[in-house]
Design a protein around this motif. Sequence first.
Motif, PDB file in Angstrom:
ATOM      1  N   ALA A  51       0.837  -1.202   0.000  1.00 16.51           N
ATOM      2  CA  ALA A  51       0.000   0.000   0.000  1.00 16.51           C
ATOM      3  C   ALA A  51       0.875   1.257   0.000  1.00 16.51           C
ATOM      4  CB  ALA A  51      -0.908   0.015   1.231  1.00 16.51           C
ATOM      5  N   ALA A  52       0.389   2.297  -0.646  1.00 12.91           N
ATOM      6  CA  ALA A  52       0.993   3.628  -0.513  1.00 12.91           C
ATOM      7  C   ALA A  52       0.472   4.173   0.813  1.00 12.91           C
ATOM      8  CB  ALA A  52       0.575   4.529  -1.668  1.00 12.91           C
ATOM      9  N   ILE A  53       1.369   4.712   1.630  1.00 12.29           N
ATOM     10  CA  ILE A  53       1.027   5.096   2.994  1.00 12.29           C
ATOM     11  C   ILE A  53       1.085   6.603   3.180  1.00 12.29           C
ATOM     12  CG2 ILE A  53       1.702   4.841   5.432  1.00 12.29           C
ATOM     13  CD1 ILE A  53       0.677   2.268   4.086  1.00 12.29           C
ATOM     14  N   VAL A  54       0.142   7.116   3.962  1.00 12.72           N
ATOM     15  CA  VAL A  54       0.183   8.500   4.416  1.00 12.72           C
ATOM     16  C   VAL A  54       0.290   8.439   5.940  1.00 12.72           C
ATOM     17  CG1 VAL A  54      -0.975  10.719   4.511  1.00 12.72           C
ATOM     18  CG2 VAL A  54      -1.247   9.259   2.497  1.00 12.72           C
ATOM     19  N   VAL A  55       1.427   8.907   6.470  1.00 11.42           N
ATOM     20  CA  VAL A  55       1.607   8.963   7.917  1.00 11.42           C
ATOM     21  C   VAL A  55       1.340  10.382   8.389  1.00 11.42           C
ATOM     22  CG1 VAL A  55       3.262   7.061   8.028  1.00 11.42           C
ATOM     23  CG2 VAL A  55       4.109   9.374   7.732  1.00 11.42           C
ATOM     24  N   SER A  56       0.899  10.493   9.639  1.00 12.72           N
ATOM     25  CA  SER A  56       0.620  11.832  10.159  1.00 12.72           C
ATOM     26  C   SER A  56       0.923  11.908  11.645  1.00 12.72           C
ATOM     27  CB  SER A  56      -0.843  12.210   9.915  1.00 12.72           C
ATOM     28  OG  SER A  56      -1.693  11.440  10.729  1.00 12.72           O
ATOM     29  N   ALA A  58       9.617   9.634  10.365  1.00 13.64           N
ATOM     30  CA  ALA A  58       8.869   8.426   9.992  1.00 13.64           C
ATOM     31  C   ALA A  58       8.905   8.203   8.482  1.00 13.64           C
ATOM     32  CB  ALA A  58       7.431   8.532  10.484  1.00 13.64           C
ATOM     33  N   VAL A  59       8.731   9.282   7.721  1.00  8.88           N
ATOM     34  CA  VAL A  59       8.780   9.168   6.258  1.00  8.88           C
ATOM     35  C   VAL A  59      10.142   8.635   5.824  1.00  8.88           C
ATOM     36  CG1 VAL A  59       8.826  10.508   4.102  1.00  8.88           C
ATOM     37  CG2 VAL A  59       6.989  10.877   5.774  1.00  8.88           C
ATOM     38  N   GLY A  87       4.038  12.137   4.078  1.00 11.07           N
ATOM     39  CA  GLY A  87       3.769  12.568   5.441  1.00 11.07           C
ATOM     40  C   GLY A  87       2.950  13.840   5.479  1.00 11.07           C
ATOM     41  N   ALA A  88       2.171  13.992   6.550  1.00 13.65           N
ATOM     42  CA  ALA A  88       1.354  15.185   6.724  1.00 13.65           C
ATOM     43  C   ALA A  88       1.232  15.511   8.205  1.00 13.65           C
ATOM     44  CB  ALA A  88      -0.030  14.971   6.129  1.00 13.65           C
TER      45      ALA A  88
END
Length: 86
Positions: free
Chosen positions: A31-36, A46-47, A59-60
């Motif tokens: 999966a493509a991940i978006v961490v926040s 983390a990125v 990241g966001a």
Amino acid sequence: MRRLEGKVAIVTTSTQGIGFAIAERLGLEGAAIVVSSRKKNNVDEAVEKLWSKGVEVMGAICHVSNPQHRKDLVEKTVQVNAPLLD
């Protein structure tokens, strides 16, 4: 083939601990991940860690108790990952 290839996952509060482990596992499954997180420094670290493991990651900054932050997080994710979502 990795079973989550072509999928996108938003994992909130995901720069450390259990959230990071969940993001990492989803990413390693394709999966493509978006961490926040609330802190930019934590997001950047983390990125970098996930990217070094071959995870497609973005990241966001997001404080999940803030409705506007949550809305912005989802909108940014959709904009960046639109080709994957078609």
